[in-house]
Design a protein around this motif. Sequence first.
Motif, PDB file in Angstrom:
ATOM      1  N   GLY A 162      26.997  -3.202  30.698  1.00 32.82           N
ATOM      2  CA  GLY A 162      25.810  -3.707  31.051  1.00 32.82           C
ATOM      3  C   GLY A 162      24.782  -2.850  31.979  1.00 32.82           C
ATOM      4  O   GLY A 162      23.640  -2.931  32.077  1.00 32.82           O
ATOM      5  N   VAL A 163      25.484  -1.889  32.608  1.00 29.41           N
ATOM      6  CA  VAL A 163      24.895  -1.061  33.713  1.00 29.41           C
ATOM      7  C   VAL A 163      23.778  -0.235  33.000  1.00 29.41           C
ATOM      8  O   VAL A 163      22.854  -0.004  33.720  1.00 29.41           O
ATOM      9  N   PRO A 164      24.235   0.689  32.184  1.00 27.81           N
ATOM     10  CA  PRO A 164      23.287   1.381  31.639  1.00 27.81           C
ATOM     11  C   PRO A 164      21.873   0.833  31.099  1.00 27.81           C
ATOM     12  O   PRO A 164      20.815   1.246  31.422  1.00 27.81           O
ATOM     13  N   ARG A 165      22.021  -0.377  30.545  1.00 30.98           N
ATOM     14  CA  ARG A 165      20.632  -1.251  30.172  1.00 30.98           C
ATOM     15  C   ARG A 165      19.931  -1.558  31.395  1.00 30.98           C
ATOM     16  O   ARG A 165      18.838  -1.219  31.444  1.00 30.98           O
ATOM     17  N   LEU A 166      20.574  -1.814  32.543  1.00 30.52           N
ATOM     18  CA  LEU A 166      19.893  -2.137  33.873  1.00 30.52           C
ATOM     19  C   LEU A 166      19.225  -1.024  34.282  1.00 30.52           C
ATOM     20  O   LEU A 166      18.142  -0.906  34.935  1.00 30.52           O
ATOM     21  N   ARG A 167      19.896   0.192  34.254  1.00 33.20           N
ATOM     22  CA  ARG A 167      19.249   1.381  34.919  1.00 33.20           C
ATOM     23  C   ARG A 167      18.155   1.942  33.999  1.00 33.20           C
ATOM     24  O   ARG A 167      16.950   2.174  34.606  1.00 33.20           O
ATOM     25  N   LEU A 169      16.252  -0.441  32.521  1.00 35.85           N
ATOM     26  CA  LEU A 169      15.102  -1.169  32.576  1.00 35.85           C
ATOM     27  C   LEU A 169      14.543  -0.937  34.153  1.00 35.85           C
ATOM     28  O   LEU A 169      13.246  -0.946  33.810  1.00 35.85           O
ATOM     29  N   GLU A 170      15.277  -0.387  35.005  1.00 44.70           N
ATOM     30  CA  GLU A 170      14.606  -0.111  36.302  1.00 44.70           C
ATOM     31  C   GLU A 170      13.943   1.138  36.357  1.00 44.70           C
ATOM     32  O   GLU A 170      12.776   0.853  36.837  1.00 44.70           O
ATOM     33  N   ALA A 171      14.314   2.041  35.470  1.00 47.60           N
ATOM     34  CA  ALA A 171      13.414   3.200  35.439  1.00 47.60           C
ATOM     35  C   ALA A 171      12.047   2.950  34.515  1.00 47.60           C
ATOM     36  O   ALA A 171      11.117   3.508  34.580  1.00 47.60           O
ATOM     37  N   GLU A 172      12.380   2.176  33.408  1.00 51.56           N
ATOM     38  CA  GLU A 172      11.054   2.023  32.596  1.00 51.56           C
ATOM     39  C   GLU A 172      10.177   1.014  33.079  1.00 51.56           C
ATOM     40  O   GLU A 172       9.022   0.968  32.848  1.00 51.56           O
ATOM     41  N   ARG A 173      10.623  -0.189  33.807  1.00 53.15           N
ATOM     42  CA  ARG A 173       9.794  -1.174  34.162  1.00 53.15           C
ATOM     43  C   ARG A 173       9.392  -1.402  35.572  1.00 53.15           C
ATOM     44  O   ARG A 173       8.800  -2.137  36.084  1.00 53.15           O
ATOM     45  N   GLY A 174      10.294  -0.413  36.532  1.00 54.28           N
ATOM     46  CA  GLY A 174       9.671  -0.513  37.867  1.00 54.28           C
ATOM     47  C   GLY A 174      10.879  -1.408  38.607  1.00 54.28           C
ATOM     48  O   GLY A 174      11.474  -2.477  38.218  1.00 54.28           O
ATOM     49  N   GLY A 175      11.104  -1.126  39.816  1.00 54.57           N
ATOM     50  CA  GLY A 175      11.723  -1.944  40.715  1.00 54.57           C
ATOM     51  C   GLY A 175      11.717  -3.212  40.850  1.00 54.57           C
ATOM     52  O   GLY A 175      12.516  -4.216  41.075  1.00 54.57           O
ATOM     53  N   LEU A 176      10.225  -3.735  41.061  1.00 49.62           N
ATOM     54  CA  LEU A 176       9.838  -4.962  41.273  1.00 49.62           C
ATOM     55  C   LEU A 176      10.021  -5.813  40.365  1.00 49.62           C
ATOM     56  O   LEU A 176      10.644  -7.103  40.475  1.00 49.62           O
ATOM     57  N   ARG A 177      10.289  -5.570  39.026  1.00 42.37           N
ATOM     58  CA  ARG A 177      10.408  -6.320  37.839  1.00 42.37           C
ATOM     59  C   ARG A 177      12.002  -6.480  37.572  1.00 42.37           C
ATOM     60  O   ARG A 177      12.459  -7.314  37.299  1.00 42.37           O
ATOM     61  N   ALA A 178      12.737  -5.102  37.718  1.00 48.02           N
ATOM     62  CA  ALA A 178      13.985  -5.301  37.519  1.00 48.02           C
ATOM     63  C   ALA A 178      15.132  -5.730  38.390  1.00 48.02           C
ATOM     64  O   ALA A 178      16.176  -6.102  38.319  1.00 48.02           O
ATOM     65  N   ARG A 179      14.644  -5.815  39.793  1.00 47.63           N
ATOM     66  CA  ARG A 179      15.629  -6.169  40.939  1.00 47.63           C
ATOM     67  C   ARG A 179      16.287  -7.701  40.847  1.00 47.63           C
ATOM     68  O   ARG A 179      17.289  -7.568  41.053  1.00 47.63           O
ATOM     69  N   GLN A 180      15.625  -8.519  40.312  1.00 49.47           N
ATOM     70  CA  GLN A 180      16.151  -9.707  40.116  1.00 49.47           C
ATOM     71  C   GLN A 180      17.290  -9.741  39.162  1.00 49.47           C
ATOM     72  O   GLN A 180      18.368 -10.418  39.535  1.00 49.47           O
ATOM     73  N   LEU A 181      17.238  -9.135  38.087  1.00 48.70           N
ATOM     74  CA  LEU A 181      18.341  -9.116  37.163  1.00 48.70           C
ATOM     75  C   LEU A 181      19.386  -8.293  37.747  1.00 48.70           C
ATOM     76  O   LEU A 181      20.568  -8.527  37.426  1.00 48.70           O
ATOM     77  N   ILE A 182      19.194  -6.963  38.324  1.00 50.35           N
ATOM     78  CA  ILE A 182      20.323  -6.240  38.875  1.00 50.35           C
ATOM     79  C   ILE A 182      21.056  -7.223  40.097  1.00 50.35           C
ATOM     80  O   ILE A 182      22.287  -7.315  40.097  1.00 50.35           O
ATOM     81  N   SER A 183      20.305  -7.898  40.872  1.00 50.50           N
ATOM     82  CA  SER A 183      20.822  -8.803  41.953  1.00 50.50           C
ATOM     83  C   SER A 183      21.797  -9.797  41.396  1.00 50.50           C
ATOM     84  O   SER A 183      22.852 -10.292  41.849  1.00 50.50           O
ATOM     85  N   ALA A 184      21.093 -10.457  40.285  1.00 47.35           N
ATOM     86  CA  ALA A 184      21.962 -11.589  39.690  1.00 47.35           C
ATOM     87  C   ALA A 184      23.118 -11.003  38.942  1.00 47.35           C
ATOM     88  O   ALA A 184      24.352 -11.666  39.111  1.00 47.35           O
ATOM     89  N   GLU A 185      23.138  -9.847  38.343  1.00 51.66           N
ATOM     90  CA  GLU A 185      24.558  -9.204  38.027  1.00 51.66           C
ATOM     91  C   GLU A 185      25.605  -8.727  39.123  1.00 51.66           C
ATOM     92  O   GLU A 185      26.721  -9.003  38.941  1.00 51.66           O
ATOM     93  N   LEU A 186      24.961  -8.219  40.264  1.00 57.85           N
ATOM     94  CA  LEU A 186      25.682  -8.101  41.319  1.00 57.85           C
ATOM     95  C   LEU A 186      26.297  -9.220  41.695  1.00 57.85           C
ATOM     96  O   LEU A 186      27.551  -9.375  42.362  1.00 57.85           O
ATOM     97  N   GLY A 187      25.577 -10.550  41.933  1.00 56.87           N
ATOM     98  CA  GLY A 187      26.266 -11.863  42.217  1.00 56.87           C
ATOM     99  C   GLY A 187      27.257 -12.275  41.497  1.00 56.87           C
ATOM    100  O   GLY A 187      28.140 -12.834  41.928  1.00 56.87           O
ATOM    101  N   GLY A 211      29.561  -1.736  44.010  1.00 57.79           N
ATOM    102  CA  GLY A 211      28.848  -0.680  44.698  1.00 57.79           C
ATOM    103  C   GLY A 211      27.629   0.175  44.156  1.00 57.79           C
ATOM    104  O   GLY A 211      26.663   0.069  44.454  1.00 57.79           O
ATOM    105  N   GLU A 212      28.055   0.313  42.417  1.00 58.12           N
ATOM    106  CA  GLU A 212      26.697   1.041  41.937  1.00 58.12           C
ATOM    107  C   GLU A 212      25.616  -0.064  41.868  1.00 58.12           C
ATOM    108  O   GLU A 212      24.401   0.283  41.820  1.00 58.12           O
ATOM    109  N   LEU A 213      25.949  -1.444  41.477  1.00 57.17           N
ATOM    110  CA  LEU A 213      24.854  -2.436  41.253  1.00 57.17           C
ATOM    111  C   LEU A 213      24.177  -2.678  42.541  1.00 57.17           C
ATOM    112  O   LEU A 213      23.093  -2.768  42.557  1.00 57.17           O
ATOM    113  N   SER A 214      24.906  -2.508  43.871  1.00 58.13           N
ATOM    114  CA  SER A 214      24.283  -2.757  45.028  1.00 58.13           C
ATOM    115  C   SER A 214      23.600  -1.430  45.202  1.00 58.13           C
ATOM    116  O   SER A 214      22.180  -1.707  45.936  1.00 58.13           O
TER     117      SER A 214
END
Length: 457
Positions: A162-167, A169-187, A211-214
């Motif tokens: 799932g990490v490439p998809r999150l990368r 998403l963050e690059a395409e949609r911006g950090g403000l929109r992607a950070r919640q999904l990344i943090s949820a995956e990290l949790g 480490g990479e998700l963080s």
Amino acid sequence: MARREDRAFYVHPLSVVRADRGWTQQNLVDVVARRLGNAGNGRQKAWRWEHRGVTPDRPSQLALAAELGVPPERVRQEPWPCWLPDGDPVRTDFGWTQPGSISALEDAVEHGMRDRRGFMKLTGAALVGLAEEWLRIEPSELAAAVRGGQVTHAFVDRLEDGVPRLRFLEAERGGLRARQLISAELGMVVEVLDSSSYTTEIGKRLFALAGELSRMAGWACFDAGLHAAAQRYWTAALHVAHAAGDRTMGANVLKSMSLQCYDAANHREALALARSAYEGAGQTTPRARAMFALREARAHAALGDPAACERLLGEAEHAISKSGPADEDPPWLGYFDGAEFWAQVGTCYLDLSRARHRSEHSAKAEAHLERTLQSLPRTKIRDRATYVTRRATAQAQLGELDHACHLLTEAIPLIQQAPSRRNTQHLLTARASLPLNKRDRRVRELDEQLTELELAS
């Protein structure tokens, strides 16, 4: 459209103070005036304190401190705005062990999403000391934890997939929109680390994934302008990279922290972090070494040291010439292609031109940034906005103001497609550096669009 709570963005420690007490800027000015026994002023005074880096005079600081219950000794000992009570500190006192790394991750997951501070909390000796401590400590062998269900390699495979998809998403949609999904995956990964059993080998994979998700969560916050939250995630990522025994990952985290300092004009701290990353990366690939060399080169350029910058640019070019197939590199290095290499070289010359005021540096910056934009994939919208803006600055340094205005206008729809507070701020800074007033026909329409962009962000 970002939710309302995503827009609660504190640009200065004073913003946090006001939010905690429900004060408007006028309320703040009135409180200080009442304490001083005078009539006060308009809200513009408080606005300048928060948005223009203006330091209140000592009587005003002491009056505000008295209202907030801060001892006057602290005001005298700590510079403005460090003494303001602006929320929880960013902790760095976690152990360089498996339990310490899990504690760091839990702290980041708990506090990172709620942290709206758009300024850095870790600075100076505390920040540089964290990098130096990481540089000295050798990873100890991971011990298998026996706390719950047994984690299998297949399960970790699914998490890693799932990490490439999150990368993207963050690059395409911006950090403000992607950070919640990344943090949820990290949790979820943190919960697995804390409550499951796994072998040493699987443990290393889980820690590397955490480490990479963080790191990604930190980058998303950085892109969104949430700098204290970014520091929380990166502090955790640095501890986790150590627990995973991955020196290159830890160096990549320090590289990101260095860039944050660079953006904040804390150039000596940026250099200390970049140097620790380059020296501490360990056995890594030539492409990674080139990336770390370029980060240190940029810090030297910002400090106006052309000799050190050119030396590191030479090392980076030599390293990139030795690089092999991309699949030999860490997965997170996929963004570092030829266009990115030339963009970093061009940025070095852009900074040297700012510091040394030499036209040959501006010309080199323009050539490298033009080459970057010619080879940059069209799918990298946020990166294109970044480098179009930098090229506009190079054009302005060369006296080509018409072209500079055109490029800044070109960057606006790109930022609208891939929202980034960081890019928005860079664009506003580039516009402010143009030697043109608001009545000039070349910037009237540009300024109107910039005002709309700033309000939207």
